[in-house]
Structure formats: C-alpha cells, structure tokens
Design a protein around this motif. Structure first.
Motif, PDB file in Angstrom:
ATOM      1  N   THR A  33       0.818  -1.205   0.000  1.00  0.00           N
ATOM      2  CA  THR A  33       0.000   0.000   0.000  1.00  0.00           C
ATOM      3  C   THR A  33       0.857   1.262   0.000  1.00  0.00           C
ATOM      4  O   THR A  33       0.456   2.281  -0.541  1.00  0.00           O
ATOM      5  CB  THR A  33      -0.916  -0.027   1.237  1.00  0.00           C
ATOM      6  OG1 THR A  33      -1.649  -1.262   1.231  1.00  0.00           O
ATOM      7  CG2 THR A  33      -1.893   1.118   1.237  1.00  0.00           C
ATOM      8  N   LEU A  34       2.044   1.170   0.551  1.00  0.00           N
ATOM      9  CA  LEU A  34       2.878   2.345   0.720  1.00  0.00           C
ATOM     10  C   LEU A  34       4.134   2.359  -0.144  1.00  0.00           C
ATOM     11  O   LEU A  34       4.764   3.406  -0.298  1.00  0.00           O
ATOM     12  CB  LEU A  34       3.296   2.467   2.196  1.00  0.00           C
ATOM     13  CG  LEU A  34       2.159   2.468   3.214  1.00  0.00           C
ATOM     14  CD1 LEU A  34       2.703   2.391   4.624  1.00  0.00           C
ATOM     15  CD2 LEU A  34       1.297   3.702   3.023  1.00  0.00           C
ATOM     16  N   THR A  35       4.518   1.217  -0.693  1.00  0.00           N
ATOM     17  CA  THR A  35       5.825   1.119  -1.318  1.00  0.00           C
ATOM     18  C   THR A  35       5.786   0.331  -2.626  1.00  0.00           C
ATOM     19  O   THR A  35       5.060  -0.655  -2.730  1.00  0.00           O
ATOM     20  CB  THR A  35       6.823   0.415  -0.355  1.00  0.00           C
ATOM     21  OG1 THR A  35       6.801   1.084   0.895  1.00  0.00           O
ATOM     22  CG2 THR A  35       8.231   0.406  -0.901  1.00  0.00           C
ATOM     23  N   THR A  36       6.569   0.780  -3.581  1.00  0.00           N
ATOM     24  CA  THR A  36       6.838   0.028  -4.800  1.00  0.00           C
ATOM     25  C   THR A  36       8.351  -0.026  -4.942  1.00  0.00           C
ATOM     26  O   THR A  36       9.008   1.024  -4.990  1.00  0.00           O
ATOM     27  CB  THR A  36       6.227   0.714  -6.042  1.00  0.00           C
ATOM     28  OG1 THR A  36       4.819   0.802  -5.862  1.00  0.00           O
ATOM     29  CG2 THR A  36       6.544  -0.059  -7.301  1.00  0.00           C
ATOM     30  N   ALA A  37       8.909  -1.238  -4.985  1.00  0.00           N
ATOM     31  CA  ALA A  37      10.360  -1.349  -5.016  1.00  0.00           C
ATOM     32  C   ALA A  37      10.775  -2.650  -5.696  1.00  0.00           C
ATOM     33  O   ALA A  37      10.014  -3.616  -5.743  1.00  0.00           O
ATOM     34  CB  ALA A  37      10.921  -1.315  -3.592  1.00  0.00           C
ATOM     35  N   ALA A  38      11.984  -2.637  -6.221  1.00  0.00           N
ATOM     36  CA  ALA A  38      12.590  -3.842  -6.795  1.00  0.00           C
ATOM     37  C   ALA A  38      14.108  -3.716  -6.686  1.00  0.00           C
ATOM     38  O   ALA A  38      14.655  -2.610  -6.765  1.00  0.00           O
ATOM     39  CB  ALA A  38      12.185  -4.029  -8.248  1.00  0.00           C
ATOM     40  N   VAL A  39      14.746  -4.842  -6.465  1.00  0.00           N
ATOM     41  CA  VAL A  39      16.207  -4.924  -6.445  1.00  0.00           C
ATOM     42  C   VAL A  39      16.601  -6.120  -7.293  1.00  0.00           C
ATOM     43  O   VAL A  39      16.062  -7.216  -7.105  1.00  0.00           O
ATOM     44  CB  VAL A  39      16.748  -5.104  -5.009  1.00  0.00           C
ATOM     45  CG1 VAL A  39      18.240  -5.406  -5.031  1.00  0.00           C
ATOM     46  CG2 VAL A  39      16.456  -3.882  -4.164  1.00  0.00           C
ATOM     47  N   THR A  40      17.513  -5.915  -8.222  1.00  0.00           N
ATOM     48  CA  THR A  40      18.025  -7.008  -9.052  1.00  0.00           C
ATOM     49  C   THR A  40      19.528  -7.119  -8.859  1.00  0.00           C
ATOM     50  O   THR A  40      20.254  -6.126  -8.995  1.00  0.00           O
ATOM     51  CB  THR A  40      17.712  -6.769 -10.548  1.00  0.00           C
ATOM     52  OG1 THR A  40      16.306  -6.722 -10.717  1.00  0.00           O
ATOM     53  CG2 THR A  40      18.299  -7.890 -11.412  1.00  0.00           C
ATOM     54  N   LEU A  41      19.958  -8.323  -8.523  1.00  0.00           N
ATOM     55  CA  LEU A  41      21.385  -8.611  -8.370  1.00  0.00           C
ATOM     56  C   LEU A  41      21.838  -9.488  -9.525  1.00  0.00           C
ATOM     57  O   LEU A  41      21.161 -10.446  -9.878  1.00  0.00           O
ATOM     58  CB  LEU A  41      21.650  -9.359  -7.054  1.00  0.00           C
ATOM     59  CG  LEU A  41      21.190  -8.696  -5.766  1.00  0.00           C
ATOM     60  CD1 LEU A  41      21.507  -9.610  -4.583  1.00  0.00           C
ATOM     61  CD2 LEU A  41      21.839  -7.332  -5.603  1.00  0.00           C
ATOM     62  N   THR A  42      22.969  -9.160 -10.098  1.00  0.00           N
ATOM     63  CA  THR A  42      23.610 -10.010 -11.090  1.00  0.00           C
ATOM     64  C   THR A  42      24.734 -10.736 -10.377  1.00  0.00           C
ATOM     65  O   THR A  42      25.646 -10.096  -9.834  1.00  0.00           O
ATOM     66  CB  THR A  42      24.172  -9.168 -12.258  1.00  0.00           C
ATOM     67  OG1 THR A  42      23.101  -8.412 -12.830  1.00  0.00           O
ATOM     68  CG2 THR A  42      24.813 -10.059 -13.304  1.00  0.00           C
ATOM     69  N   VAL A  43      24.646 -12.063 -10.327  1.00  0.00           N
ATOM     70  CA  VAL A  43      25.593 -12.873  -9.560  1.00  0.00           C
ATOM     71  C   VAL A  43      26.345 -13.794 -10.507  1.00  0.00           C
ATOM     72  O   VAL A  43      25.749 -14.474 -11.342  1.00  0.00           O
ATOM     73  CB  VAL A  43      24.852 -13.704  -8.487  1.00  0.00           C
ATOM     74  CG1 VAL A  43      25.804 -14.608  -7.728  1.00  0.00           C
ATOM     75  CG2 VAL A  43      24.114 -12.771  -7.531  1.00  0.00           C
ATOM     76  N   LYS A  44      27.674 -13.788 -10.359  1.00  0.00           N
ATOM     77  CA  LYS A  44      28.520 -14.620 -11.212  1.00  0.00           C
ATOM     78  C   LYS A  44      28.690 -15.999 -10.598  1.00  0.00           C
ATOM     79  O   LYS A  44      28.970 -16.124  -9.403  1.00  0.00           O
ATOM     80  CB  LYS A  44      29.888 -13.960 -11.411  1.00  0.00           C
ATOM     81  CG  LYS A  44      30.786 -14.724 -12.348  1.00  0.00           C
ATOM     82  CD  LYS A  44      32.095 -14.023 -12.543  1.00  0.00           C
ATOM     83  CE  LYS A  44      32.953 -14.869 -13.472  1.00  0.00           C
ATOM     84  NZ  LYS A  44      34.284 -14.353 -13.577  1.00  0.00           N
ATOM     85  N   LEU A  45      28.534 -17.020 -11.425  1.00  0.00           N
ATOM     86  CA  LEU A  45      28.775 -18.402 -11.016  1.00  0.00           C
ATOM     87  C   LEU A  45      30.165 -18.833 -11.475  1.00  0.00           C
ATOM     88  O   LEU A  45      30.638 -18.346 -12.488  1.00  0.00           O
ATOM     89  CB  LEU A  45      27.726 -19.325 -11.644  1.00  0.00           C
ATOM     90  CG  LEU A  45      26.288 -19.082 -11.232  1.00  0.00           C
ATOM     91  CD1 LEU A  45      25.348 -19.947 -12.057  1.00  0.00           C
ATOM     92  CD2 LEU A  45      26.096 -19.355  -9.756  1.00  0.00           C
ATOM     93  N   PRO A  46      30.875 -19.672 -10.804  1.00  0.00           N
ATOM     94  CA  PRO A  46      30.445 -20.399  -9.607  1.00  0.00           C
ATOM     95  C   PRO A  46      30.835 -19.717  -8.303  1.00  0.00           C
ATOM     96  O   PRO A  46      30.483 -20.220  -7.250  1.00  0.00           O
ATOM     97  CB  PRO A  46      31.193 -21.727  -9.750  1.00  0.00           C
ATOM     98  CG  PRO A  46      32.494 -21.331 -10.382  1.00  0.00           C
ATOM     99  CD  PRO A  46      32.116 -20.191 -11.332  1.00  0.00           C
ATOM    100  N   ASP A  47      31.535 -18.574  -8.358  1.00  0.00           N
ATOM    101  CA  ASP A  47      32.025 -17.982  -7.110  1.00  0.00           C
ATOM    102  C   ASP A  47      30.971 -17.208  -6.323  1.00  0.00           C
ATOM    103  O   ASP A  47      31.205 -16.832  -5.185  1.00  0.00           O
ATOM    104  CB  ASP A  47      33.247 -17.106  -7.373  1.00  0.00           C
ATOM    105  CG  ASP A  47      32.978 -16.031  -8.396  1.00  0.00           C
ATOM    106  OD1 ASP A  47      31.838 -15.955  -8.898  1.00  0.00           O
ATOM    107  OD2 ASP A  47      33.902 -15.264  -8.694  1.00  0.00           O
TER     108      ASP A  47
END
Length: 166
Positions: A33-47
C-alpha cells in the motif's frame, strides 16, 4: 458498518533467472500500500560474487532513496554466502529507513541460494518418510533455509519438530 480506513496489502516475491551458464539474475519485488520497489542482483557463477546491483524504491512515507544507485553499487564484489546480512547492512546502511531495502537485497541473495539448492532437492529419496528426513536434515545442516520459502516455513510439515536455535 463503517468502511475500514485501515487497509494494508503486501506482495513480495523473488525470482531468479539464469541467462547463461555463468550468470544468475535475482530480483526481489515489493508492492504494498505504501511502497513500490525492486532490487536485481547479477551474480557470477560459480564464485557467487555480486557483479551488479540495481533497483528502484518509492515509498509514500520515506519517498525515494535518492542515493540508491550508489548504495547498491557498494554490493559489487560481495559474495553470496555466510555473513552476508551483516555485510549488506553495513554497506547499504543500518538505519531503520533502509531496513526494507536491506531485507530485499538479502531475499535476492537467498533466491540465489535456493536456486542452487534445487539441484540438491533432486537427490531426495522417492518415499515420503525418506523425503521428510532428507528435507529436515537439509534445514538442520543449513539453518538459513528455515523460513526462507514456504516449504521450509514455520508450520510446514517439512520442518515439523524442528527447533530453530536461539
């Protein structure tokens, strides 16, 4: 009966995509109701190092986090694994205004872990009692799985009898 003016709804989800053999994109989205948010992480494999982090955060209470790109940029190089919550909090900010953002980054990291856990789940025995023992041992061996998905949430039969350490 008067209309209830106190109304709050929340939907938060995390999804993980694998665009190639060496990259995972984990996104945590929040809509309430109060917030719109997103976080995207790009993670390298295999480390499991975070290669990039981006997102948006709009709250009717807090407004936008003006320096969000700079805060998320600090996550580059952080390894998804043990001790990451303390590291994330330290890099993004421990002030209460950032607690939801810290939680979303942590959830995106846990999405990566759960995605990699799927391979382990494929080794579960075929019989029901064996599966319960297998999953219960998984949670006991990796306490971070507890309450991180519906299957391992408190009240789930998969964690019946499990006592989280204090």
């Amino acid at each position: 009966m008067a209309d209830n003016i106190l109304y709050f709804a929340m939907n938060r989800c995390t999804s993980v995509e694998q665009p190639n053999d060496t990259t995972l994109l984990s996104t945590c989205r929040l809509q309430d109701t109060l917030t719109t948010a997103a976080v995207t992480l790009t993670v390298k494999l295999p480390d499991l190092n975070i290669q990039a982090a981006e997102g948006h955060f709009r709250s009717s209470v807090l407004g936008e986090i003006a320096d969000l790109p700079e805060r998320l940029e600090k996550l580059k190089g952080v390894r998804v694994g043990a001790g990451m919550l303390k590291i994330i909090s330290g890099l993004i900010g421990e002030h209460a205004d950032y607690s939801q953002l810290v939680y979303m980054v942590e959830e995106a990291c846990h999405g990566v872990i759960l995605t990699l856990t799927k391979k382990v789940l494929l080794h579960a025995p075929d019989d029901a009692p064996g599966k319960f023992d297998f999953y219960a041992k998984m949670v006991k061996d990796n306490i971070r799985l507890y309450n991180r998905c519906a299957a391992f949430a408190e009240g789930s039969p998969l964690v019946a009898g499990f006592e989280k350490p204090a």
